[in-house]
Design a protein around this motif. Structure first.
Motif, PDB file in Angstrom:
ATOM      1  N   ARG A 178       7.814   6.220   3.857  1.00 23.77           N
ATOM      2  CA  ARG A 178       7.798   4.789   3.545  1.00 23.77           C
ATOM      3  C   ARG A 178       9.207   4.211   3.568  1.00 23.77           C
ATOM      4  O   ARG A 178       9.446   3.106   4.075  1.00 23.77           O
ATOM      5  CB  ARG A 178       7.111   4.559   2.198  1.00 23.77           C
ATOM      6  CG  ARG A 178       5.607   4.661   2.337  1.00 23.77           C
ATOM      7  CD  ARG A 178       4.896   5.143   1.097  1.00 23.77           C
ATOM      8  NE  ARG A 178       3.457   5.292   1.329  1.00 23.77           N
ATOM      9  CZ  ARG A 178       2.903   6.342   1.935  1.00 23.77           C
ATOM     10  NH1 ARG A 178       3.664   7.340   2.370  1.00 23.77           N
ATOM     11  NH2 ARG A 178       1.601   6.399   2.116  1.00 23.77           N
ATOM     12  N   ALA A 187       7.781  -8.855   3.749  1.00 23.63           N
ATOM     13  CA  ALA A 187       6.782  -8.488   2.731  1.00 23.63           C
ATOM     14  C   ALA A 187       6.339  -7.034   2.912  1.00 23.63           C
ATOM     15  O   ALA A 187       6.162  -6.295   1.936  1.00 23.63           O
ATOM     16  CB  ALA A 187       5.575  -9.430   2.816  1.00 23.63           C
ATOM     17  N   LYS A 188       6.180  -6.621   4.171  1.00 27.36           N
ATOM     18  CA  LYS A 188       5.783  -5.242   4.464  1.00 27.36           C
ATOM     19  C   LYS A 188       6.856  -4.268   3.972  1.00 27.36           C
ATOM     20  O   LYS A 188       6.537  -3.243   3.347  1.00 27.36           O
ATOM     21  CB  LYS A 188       5.573  -5.088   5.980  1.00 27.36           C
ATOM     22  CG  LYS A 188       5.222  -3.689   6.454  1.00 27.36           C
ATOM     23  CD  LYS A 188       3.806  -3.288   6.097  1.00 27.36           C
ATOM     24  CE  LYS A 188       3.464  -1.896   6.617  1.00 27.36           C
ATOM     25  NZ  LYS A 188       2.242  -1.355   5.993  1.00 27.36           N
ATOM     26  N   GLU A 235       8.939  -4.754   1.590  1.00 27.50           N
ATOM     27  CA  GLU A 235       8.911  -4.737   0.121  1.00 27.50           C
ATOM     28  C   GLU A 235       7.791  -3.858  -0.409  1.00 27.50           C
ATOM     29  O   GLU A 235       7.978  -3.087  -1.354  1.00 27.50           O
ATOM     30  CB  GLU A 235       8.778  -6.172  -0.422  1.00 27.50           C
ATOM     31  CG  GLU A 235      10.093  -6.933  -0.346  1.00 27.50           C
ATOM     32  CD  GLU A 235       9.950  -8.441  -0.580  1.00 27.50           C
ATOM     33  OE1 GLU A 235       8.836  -8.874  -0.954  1.00 27.50           O
ATOM     34  OE2 GLU A 235      10.946  -9.159  -0.373  1.00 27.50           O
ATOM     35  N   SER A 236       6.610  -3.945   0.206  1.00 23.96           N
ATOM     36  CA  SER A 236       5.502  -3.129  -0.302  1.00 23.96           C
ATOM     37  C   SER A 236       5.729  -1.648   0.018  1.00 23.96           C
ATOM     38  O   SER A 236       5.356  -0.773  -0.773  1.00 23.96           O
ATOM     39  CB  SER A 236       4.156  -3.638   0.216  1.00 23.96           C
ATOM     40  OG  SER A 236       4.039  -3.392   1.598  1.00 23.96           O
ATOM     41  N   GLU A 288       7.944  -0.285  -2.657  1.00 20.09           N
ATOM     42  CA  GLU A 288       7.186  -0.039  -3.889  1.00 20.09           C
ATOM     43  C   GLU A 288       6.379   1.251  -3.773  1.00 20.09           C
ATOM     44  O   GLU A 288       6.342   2.065  -4.695  1.00 20.09           O
ATOM     45  CB  GLU A 288       6.259  -1.231  -4.204  1.00 20.09           C
ATOM     46  CG  GLU A 288       6.996  -2.451  -4.751  1.00 20.09           C
ATOM     47  CD  GLU A 288       8.020  -2.093  -5.835  1.00 20.09           C
ATOM     48  OE1 GLU A 288       7.660  -1.382  -6.806  1.00 20.09           O
ATOM     49  OE2 GLU A 288       9.194  -2.511  -5.691  1.00 20.09           O
ATOM     50  N   GLU A 289       5.751   1.454  -2.617  1.00 19.35           N
ATOM     51  CA  GLU A 289       4.977   2.690  -2.403  1.00 19.35           C
ATOM     52  C   GLU A 289       5.883   3.923  -2.434  1.00 19.35           C
ATOM     53  O   GLU A 289       5.504   4.974  -2.958  1.00 19.35           O
ATOM     54  CB  GLU A 289       4.262   2.642  -1.049  1.00 19.35           C
ATOM     55  CG  GLU A 289       3.055   1.703  -0.996  1.00 19.35           C
ATOM     56  CD  GLU A 289       2.516   1.542   0.427  1.00 19.35           C
ATOM     57  OE1 GLU A 289       2.145   0.424   0.788  1.00 19.35           O
ATOM     58  OE2 GLU A 289       2.486   2.558   1.158  1.00 19.35           O
TER      59      GLU A 289
END
Lengths: 295, 295
Positions: free
Chosen positions: B215, B260-261, B263-264, B267-268
């Motif tokens: 990720r 946004a991708k 950022e997620s 987080e993952e």
């Protein structure tokens, strides 16, 4: 190939190389297939396989199972093939022909040739790291360290840089024996060392293998210089006479003394094998082949 | 560098790289000195050191002595630096600038750049093979196999070939996520895996490290594409906007969804670390840094 090389071993080496190289299968992206194709093009181009023969027959002295020594020999040959691909590049020796076929950057393109060389170098270490090459991790890392040392800045790469600088007249006072010891000798020594490591050679046995290999490597380079004087491009499978701009052993010693030097080195190489009780005839035959080879 | 990277660790990484690279001493032939100089020029050019930081902080989770993880991290950085030198070559990305300075083939010449890259790749394996990196040979070969796999035809080299074909419009239907997973992701995953191998990670722990790294690697590539849209050449230290000919994540998703991708994904990545009882804040900080970086 001459009868000096064991035909059955040569066949096994070809099979091992073919099996260890990445396949060109359609089940992978086009880029990966292209690198695999270029790797196979250069590594399965019918070379002499001198280095893997040395690894296998050195390991034979200790009764090492062939499936192990063939893998180690293939790793050495991967590195030899990578060095030929990179040496042939326009920025290096700029050679269009290799083993009678277009060199990698002519057959594919420069980017592919650079990457195929990089991948062969990388894969060599992956092959040696695998436990099927030897069950003891310490033995595997000993082989990896020896091969990396022979191939790197203090070995083949350094020797190639010396050679390029010498070509440009920028090498300073040139020690041609040192240059050749690094450029071709280090990998020939490593080929034999790997057989010794696989077989758990004693220090004395390792020294004998290195003595054999050092003399063999120097004799090989001298006969290479002699061949470059006399052979046709067809026989050599690559452009000949290109070395005439640079100092060779033949320039240094003269043709007849150079041949005599090669002969005495081969005798010394064979003498170095006398400490082995095991049958060393295969290694002796390889040393004698050096004198008779026509390419 | 930002505060996300531990300054003391960065200093230790620089020291380790400097100590493991060959010296430029006068007690060696000019050719060897030239290769050493080119290796040091590129490997000590003030990179982010993302990969060795990942190795060190992954190893920290298991209490691995720093002298071991620093050596493993240096090996990863050697391979990263070799790939930059070769990628910058005229036949590849043809880039004259790297980290704000002339790229290796501009500072030296193409032959030297090719050889310096080859030597860095080779040396990486010699560093890992040495018993000071880990006393257990099996651990060392596990690291060597993982790194070779990440760097070779099925990893970074394959990804670079895909990228070059895509640039030429010859890649066929392009899976950009796969391309990036190979070209940059594989080495980022290997950076974390090496820390896990040094620490004797369990299968679950290894999976968590790989999830984190996968990720992180993808987020890194997306922010790289975003930076390429907006940053100045001075900030980037290399030519920018050169990627506009090729498909990027920003082209694929649009600028805002791409951010946004990223950022997620970060987080993952941080979530994946939750299985570790040890302090994972350094790895978390690296993941967050990805979003804030300006070069």
């Amino acid at each position: 190939m001459t009868a000096a090389f064991n035909k059955a071993v040569l066949d096994e080496i070809e099979k091992t190389l073919a099996a260890l190289l990445p396949d060109e299968g359609l089940d992978q992206p086009k880029g990966l297939r292209r690198v695999a194709r270029a790797m196979r093009y250069s590594a399965l181009a019918g070379g002499k396989r001198l280095r893997p023969c040395l690894t296998v027959h050195s390991a034979d002295l200790f009764g090492v199972p062939r499936d192990r020594s063939l893998r180690a020999g293939a790793a050495v040959e991967f590195i030899h093939c990578y060095s030929l691909i990179h040496d042939d590049l326009p920025a290096m020796d700029d050679s269009d022909l290799r083993r009678g076929r277009p060199s990698s950057h002519k057959q594919f393109d420069e980017a592919t040739a650079i990457l195929a060389g990089d991948a062969l170098l990388t894969d060599a270490f992956e092959v040696l790291a695998d436990e099927t090459t030897h069950p003891d991790g310490a033995v595997r890392t000993r082989m990896i360290a020896a091969l990396a040392h022979a191939a790197g800045q203090k070995g083949m790469v350094g020797g190639q840089m010396m050679d390029i600088l010498a070509d440009k007249g920028e090498g300073g006072s040139l020690d041609i024996a040192l240059l050749q010891s690094l450029k071709t000798g280090a990998m020939i020594r490593a080929s034999c060392e790997l057989g010794g490591y696989l077989g758990g050679a004693s220090e004395d046995q390792m020294t004998a293998l290195r003595d054999y290999a050092s003399r063999l490597g120097l004799a090989f380079q001298i006969t290479d210089d002699l061949l470059d004087l006399t052979s046709s491009e067809e026989e050599a499978g690559k452009p000949v006479g290109q070395d005439h701009g640079k100092l060779t052993f033949v320039d240094l010693l003269g043709e007849k003394p150079a041949r005599a030097k090669a002969e005495s080195l081969v005798e010394e190489a064979i003498d170095a094998l006398s400490i082995f009780k095991a049958d060393s005839r295969a290694l002796q035959a390889i040393a004698r082949f050096i004198l008779s080879r026509s390419h």
